[in-house]
Design an enzyme around this catalytic site. Structure first.
Site, short mmCIF file in Angstrom:
data_model
loop_
_atom_site.label_atom_id
_atom_site.label_comp_id
_atom_site.label_asym_id
_atom_site.label_seq_id
_atom_site.Cartn_x
_atom_site.Cartn_y
_atom_site.Cartn_z
N HIS A 1 56.75 31.71 -24.82
CA HIS A 1 55.93 32.74 -25.44
C HIS A 1 55.85 33.99 -24.56
CE1 HIS A 1 52.92 34.27 -28.10
NE2 HIS A 1 52.26 34.66 -27.02
N GLU B 1 92.65 30.43 -27.34
CA GLU B 1 91.81 30.07 -26.19
C GLU B 1 92.46 29.01 -25.31
OE1 GLU B 1 88.12 28.28 -27.49
OE2 GLU B 1 89.06 27.52 -29.31
N ASP C 1 87.19 30.18 -22.65
CA ASP C 1 88.01 28.98 -22.51
C ASP C 1 89.42 29.32 -22.07
OD1 ASP C 1 86.13 27.09 -22.95
OD2 ASP C 1 86.53 26.85 -25.09
N CYS D 1 86.62 37.54 -28.56
CA CYS D 1 85.21 37.18 -28.74
C CYS D 1 84.62 36.49 -27.52
CB CYS D 1 85.03 36.33 -29.99
SG CYS D 1 86.01 34.83 -29.99
#
Lengths: 537, 88
Positions: free
Chosen positions: A186, A427, A451, A498
C-alpha cells in the site's frame, strides 16, 4: 548507507521525521458492564466512520479516487454483521471493548495474512489499520498528525497504514522510508501515486535513524544515506533536478510519431502481462502491444482456463487497443514455473527442457484452446500470434497445422474469427541462425533479448559467478541480433524486439541502423525509447 | 432451502469490490445465505467471510438461501454472480 527496496522513483533530500507507533496497550482497562462496553465500542465505531470519511475526501485529492476507495472499504469491513456480532459476543463473555476489538480483528488478520495471495495480504494490513484505529479511539488517544510535518521532511515509520498515508502532504514530504513492505504494498502504491520517492523494507530504519537526521533517499535503488556530506547533497540535488527535468521533458514525446531525423518511422510498443495493463500502455503513449504474455491466465489457479476465459482476456485487449497492433505470445511455461494442474515434471535443466512451444505441441488440446481463443479475438482487433522458444522449422509447421485445424473447426461452427498473422520469437541462437529460413514461414519476428543473451552466452544471469557474461553487448549477441534483423529485412517481414535491450539508449542507435521496425518495452520506458529513436540519424 | 451451483467468471473473483456489492444486495433480504466453497461454509452477508474464503476466477461455489424470501434472494445472487459482478 542503509539498503532497502526502491519502491517509488526519484531522490529525496531532507530531515528525518520518525513516526512512532502509538502505544495501544489496554491492559489497564477494567471491564465495567456489557452495556457500558458495547456503548463504548459503538461510540468508537461511529467516530471511526466520521474520521475515515474525512480521510477519504483528503485522499481523493492527494492520491486519486482509486486509493481513496481502499480506505472507503474499511467502512464496509467494520459494518460487517459477522464481525460486529463476534465483538458483541466477546463482550457478553466478559471482554472489554478493547480486548474484543483486538481479538476479532486479529482473528481476521490471521485469516487474511495466511492466504497465499498478495491482494489478500493487503486486506490483512487494512484490518490491522482498522484495529489500531479502534483501539486508539477506545483509549482516547490522539492520532499522529503527519499532515503538520515541516517542509523537507523524510517520513520514517515501521509501515504506513492507509489512514496515515491519507494525511501526507506532498508539498512537505520529500521521501518515505519504511521497515516493511515491497513494491506492491500500500505504501509503495501511494508513494508512486503521489510522486514521492520511497525506500521500503529498510531494516531497523526507525531505530537507526533519529529525528532530525539529514538523509538522502534514493527511490530508484532503495538506498538511504545517513549524515551525507555536502558533496553528496549537491550530487543528489542535481540528480533529482535532472530526474524531474527529464520526466517533464519526456512529456513532449507523448502522442508524437517515433521517427528518426532522416524520416524513418519506427513503432514503440508496450509489453504487458495482464489484460488490464493495456491501459497502462495507452497512458504512456504506446502505439501498440509488442508482447502480451499469456502465462498469468494459467497461473495461480487449480485448473486450466477455458477457451471462453482466454477469449475474454485477449479480445478485451484487442478492443482496448482500438485497432492498434497487439502481439500475443502463446503459453511460455516450463518446469521452472510450477503450474500444478499442468503436471509438468521437475527437470534438471528446465531452461533446456520441456517448455513453451515444445510443451504446447505435445499437449495439443490445451494449445488448441489457446489458438482458437486467439483466432476468435483477432476478429475484434489487430491481433498477431507469436510462438515462443522456436528452435526449428518443424515447430513452426506444427503450430501452423494446428491453426489450420482450428480454422476449419471455427469455420464449420460458424464462429466469428480472423486469420491472425503468425510470428516467432527469436530468443535462441538456433532461431537466429536459421532466421533466413524462418522468415519464409512467418509474417514477423520479435527478438527476445533476455533469453537470447542467456542462451547465446550459455549463462545463468542469476549465478553471481558467471553473471558478468550476461551482456547483450557481447559481440556474439549483437551479431545474432544483426543477423536476425537483416534476414527479416531481406524477406520483407516486420522485425521487432521485446526484451530489455529495446529500451537501452546505448543500443537503440545500432538497432535503428540495422533496420529494426518495432521496439516493445515496459510501459514506463515508452517515452524515453521514443526520444532515443527521434534523436537517431 | 434453495440452492444453485456457479463458477466465478470475473477475473478477480470475489475480491473487495464485488464482495462489497454482493453483501449490500444480500443484506436487503431476511433469509440467510451460505456460500459453500472448497467444503467450507461462508456467510454471504459477511464481507470478511467472503473475502477470507479467497474465491477466485474459476472457483466452483454453491449458494444456499433459506428463509421467507429465499427465492428472490437466490435469484438476485445468481444474477450478480453470472454477470461477473459487472466486471470482466
Amino acid at each position: 548507507m542503509l539498503q532497502g527496496i526502491g519502491a517509488s522513483q526519484g531522490y529525496g533530500i531532507g530531515k528525518a521525521v520518525i513516526i512512532e507507533d502509538l502505544s495501544l496497550d489496554y491492559s489497564a482497562v477494567k471491564y465495567t458492564s456489557a452495556e457500558e462496553e458495547k456503548a463504548r465500542l459503538q461510540k468508537a465505531m461511529e467516530d471511526f466512520t466520521v474520521e475515515t470519511r474525512v480521510m477519504v475526501e483528503k485522499l481523493k485529492s492527494s492520491a486519486g479516487e482509486k486509493e481513496a476507495a481502499i480506505l472507503e472499504g474499511h467502512l464496509t469491513m467494520l459494518e460487517d454483521p459477522f464481525m460486529q456480532s463476534q465483538m458483541s459476543d466477546n463482550i457478553d463473555a466478559g471482554m472489554t471493548a478493547e480486548a474484543s476489538a483486538d481479538t476479532v480483528c486479529t482473528m481476521f488478520y490471521e485469516m487474511f495474512a495466511g492466504v497465499d495471495d498478495e491482494m489478500m495480504r493487503q486486506r490483512a494490513s487494512d484490518i490491522k489499520d482498522i484495529k489500531d484505529s479502534l483501539l486508539r479511539l477506545l483509549l482516547g488517544l490522539n492520532n499522529i498528525d503527519i499532515s503538520a510535518v515541516p517542509k523537507g521532511s523524510v517520513l520514517i515509520a515501521k509501515d504506513f497504514t492507509p489512514s496515515m498515508t491519507s494525511q501526507i502532504n506532498k508539498e512537505n514530504v520529500v521521501a518515505i522510508v519504511t521497515e516493511v513492505g515491497g513494491v506492491t504494498s500500500h505504501s509503495a502504491i501511494l508513494a508512486r501515486a503521489m510522486g514521492i520517492p520511497a525506500a521500503l523494507s529498510v531494516l531497523n530504519a526507525t531505530s537507526v535513524i533519529s529525528d532530525g537526521d539529514s538523509l538522502i533517499v534514493d527511490g530508484f535503488k532503495g538506498k538511504v544515506y545517513t549524515s551525507p556530506s555536502d558533496d553528496e547533497v549537491a550530487e543528489f540535488t542535481a540528480k533529482q533536478k535532472a530526474y524531474l527535468e527529464d520526466k517533464e521533458g519526456l512529456k513532449v514525446y507523448f502522442g508524437k510519431p517515433s521517427v528518426t531525423k532522416s524520416g524513418v518511422v519506427k513503432k514503440v510498443y508496450g509489453n504487458i502481462g495482464k489484460a488490464e495493463d493495456a491501459q497502462n500502455v495507452i497512458q504512456n503513449g504506446g502505439e501498440g502491444i509488442g508482447l502480451f504474455r499469456t502465462e498469468f491466465l494459467f497461473m495461480d489457479r487449480d485448473r486450466e482456463p477455458t477457451e471462453e476465459e482466454q477469449f475474454e482476456a485477449y479480445s478485451t485487449v484487442a478492443k482496448a487497443m482500438d485497432g492498434k497492433e497487439v502481439i500475443i505470445r502463446t503459453l511460455d511455461i516450463g518446469g521452472d514455473k510450477a503450474i500444478d494442474y499442468l503436471k509438468i515434471e521437475r527437470e534438471e535443466n528446465p531452461f533446456l527442457g520441456f517448455r513453451a512451444v515444445r510443451y504446447c505441441l505435445k499437449n495439443k488440446d490445451l494449445y488448441k484452446k489457446q489458438l482458437r481463443a486467439l483466432l476468435r479475438a483477432a476478429y475484434y482487433g489487430d491481433v498477431k500470434i507469436m510462438i515462443p522458444l522456436v528452435t526449428s522449422l518443424d515447430e513452426v509447421k506444427g503450430v501452423k497445422d494446428l491453426i489450420e485445424e482450428c480454422v476449419a473447426e471455427l469455420e464449420a461452427e460458424g464462429t466469428p474469427y480472423k486469420r491472425a498473422p503468425l510470428g516467432v520469437m527469436i530468443e535462441t541462437p538456433s532461431a537466429a541462425i536459421i532466421s533466413d529460413l524462418l522468415a519464409k514461414e512467418v509474417e514477423f519476428f520479435s527478438i527476445g533479448t533476455n533469453d537470447l543473451t542467456g542462451y547465446t552466452m550459455a549463462v545463468d544471469r542469476g549465478n553471481a559467478n558467471v553473471s558478468h557474461l550476461y551482456d547483450t553487448f557481447q559481440p556474439a549477441v549483437l551479431r545474432a541480433i544483426e543477423m536476425t534483423i537483416k534476414n527479416a529485412k531481406a524477406a520483407g517481414i516486420m522485425v521487432g524486439m521485446c526484451g530489455e535491450a529495446a529500451a537501452d539508449e546505448n543500443l537503440i542507435p545500432k538497432l535503428v541502423e540495422w533496420g529494426l521496425d518495432e521496439f516493445s518495452v515496459t510501459p514506463s520506458s515508452i517515452l524515453a525509447t521514443r526520444r532515443a529513436i527521434c534523436e537517431c540519424e | 432451502m434453495v440452492s444453485q451451483d456457479f463458477v466465478l467468471k470475473n477475473k478477480m473473483g470475489f475480491h473487495m469490490r464485488p464482495a462489497q456489492d454482493f453483501v449490500k444486495a444480500m443484506s436487503k433480504y431476511s433469509s440467510d445465505i451460505n456460500i459453500k466453497f472448497n467444503g467450507k461454509d461462508n456467510n454471504g452477508k459477511s464481507i470478511m467471510n467472503i473475502m477470507a474464503a479467497c474465491m477466485k476466477c474459476g472457483a466452483e461455489i454453491t449458494v444456499e438461501c433459506s428463509g421467507d424470501d429465499e427465492e428472490a434472494m437466490l435469484a438476485e445472487a445468481a444474477e450478480m454472480i453470472e454477470n461477473g459482478f459487472g466486471e470482466e
